[in-house]
Scaffold this active site. Structure first.
Site, PDB file in Angstrom:
ATOM      1  N   CYS A 143      -3.846   9.858   5.675  1.00 32.56           N
ATOM      2  CA  CYS A 143      -4.408   9.483   7.199  1.00 32.56           C
ATOM      3  C   CYS A 143      -4.393  10.642   8.016  1.00 32.56           C
ATOM      4  CB  CYS A 143      -3.688   8.304   8.039  1.00 32.56           C
ATOM      5  SG  CYS A 143      -4.016   8.011   9.685  1.00 32.56           S
ATOM      6  N   HIS A 152       0.835  -1.137   0.105  1.00 32.11           N
ATOM      7  CA  HIS A 152      -0.001  -0.012  -0.076  1.00 32.11           C
ATOM      8  C   HIS A 152       0.876   1.237   0.044  1.00 32.11           C
ATOM      9  CE1 HIS A 152      -3.671   2.238   1.778  1.00 32.11           C
ATOM     10  NE2 HIS A 152      -2.681   2.983   2.117  1.00 32.11           N
TER      11      HIS A 152
END
Ligand code: COA
Ligand code: ZN
Length: 313
Positions: free
Chosen positions: A237, A204
């Site tokens: 995030c 990722h």
């Protein structure tokens, strides 16, 4: 032909950080449109605390709203047993747990120590497997942490093995803040491929420092076949300062197709999704290749029309 399996994470990683509220109907559009592009797996949402991530508060409504082939392609992120129960009640078939490689990141992200996060992930994986769900386990900040600096490869490998031993169908090594460079990717992914095998390992990547594609290529060369990426490169995030967008799905699919790998992704259709995202989020979006790809495919259409009408170019 060689294949890469791409999971588009834009509905979860992409939207969780957006200030603008994205309605459930718009999320449904995104998930179904990504599926229509041939994307084989979509990380649709997360069953986390709505106080922690307000954008994901409608997770159950979204799962109920999605119809058609997209329904079988969804995975959802769960941080704990409560999240797993909510995901099961909403009819999820595949879940991801998230473990960060450092103490501080676990505390900031899920308010647990590293040891608590490991045991929570092991418990949730066991519960999910007992319920017949497919499972993925993220090892986040596997290369670098915004609070603790470089992550030791030994620690990332040890945590990945623990998640595999706990039965995760796939372990996903995450460069959460996009700080890795290609030789680090090789050094971490090569031993993991040897231990877990290519079918149980994913990566990722974020593109914060412009090395997303170079890192993807290093991973491909190491034998990695499973990638997360995000349409339009949307992502980041909220609990990891400096985390910019994910590696864009259009960039990764282009790299894959040019290098002889199939992804099943219809790139012109994906460009339409990127356009739809830009309109809904009211800002220009797109991966590094987006502008060029748009010109390239519109020219291909013009050329095709000319060829059909017999006109010279
Ligand atoms: N879904 C919804 N609500 C949840 C939940 C979940 N998965 N887990 C806990 N909660 C609720 C509790 O029921 C409790 O509610 P109450 O105040 O009404 O009683 C409240 O959240 C606090 O519970 P607690 O167990 O003390 O959680 P916490 O405050 O320590 O937060 C997490 C822990 C994991 C729930 C929270 O940090 C979180 O959701 N983090 C997600 C972060 C994220 O999505 N990061 C990006 C993806 S990696
Ligand atoms: Zn991410």
């Amino acid at each position: 032909m060689k294949q890469l399996l791409i999971t588009d994470v834009s509905p979860r990683d992409g939207l969780q950080n957006q200030a603008l509220h994205f309605s459930t109907q718009d999320k449904r559009w995104l998930v179904e449109a990504l599926s229509d592009c041939g994307i084989p797996r979509i990380e649709a949402t997360s069953f986390v605390s709505p106080t922690a991530v307000p954008q994901m508060a409608d997770a159950a409504d979204l799962l109920a709203a999605v119809t058609g082939p997209a329904k079988d392609k969804l995975c959802v992120l769960v941080p704990n047993s409560k999240g797993l129960r909510r995901a099961q009640d909403a009819g999820a078939n595949e879940i991801c747990v998230v473990l960060s490689a450092t103490e501080t990141m676990n505390e900031r992200n899920i308010r647990m120590s590293l040891a608590q996060a490991v045991s929570t992930c092991i418990e949730v994986l066991a519960e999910a497997q007992a319920a017949g769900l497919r499972t993925r386990a993220y090892v986040a900040v596997a290369f670098a942490c915004p609070f603790e600096g470089q992550t030791s490869p030994d620690r990332a490998i040890q945590l990945a093995k623990q998640m595999a031993d706990a039965g995760a169908d796939e372990v996903v090594i995450a460069d959460t803040i996009g700080a890795a460079h290609p030789s680090q990717v090789s050094n971490l992914m090569r031993p993991l491929i040897n231990t877990l095998g290519a079918d149980r390992l994913g990566i990722h990547l974020h593109d914060t420092r412009g090395l997303g594609l170079a890192n993807a290529w290093a991973a491909i060369q190491a034998g990695v076949k499973r990638f997360d990426s995000s349409a339009a490169g949307l992502g980041g995030c909220p609990f990891a300062p400096g985390a910019a967008g994910n590696l864009a799905t259009e960039d990764l699919a282009w790299l894959a197709h040019e290098s002889g790998y199939e992804t099943g992704i219809d790139l012109p259709a994906l460009l339409q999704v990127v356009e739809g995202l830009s309109l809904r989020l009211k800002k220009p979006l797109g991966g590094r290749s987006y502008t060029w790809l748009k010109q390239y495919f519109s020219k291909a259409v013009v050329d095709q029309n000319h060829a059909m009408s017999g006109n010279p170019k």
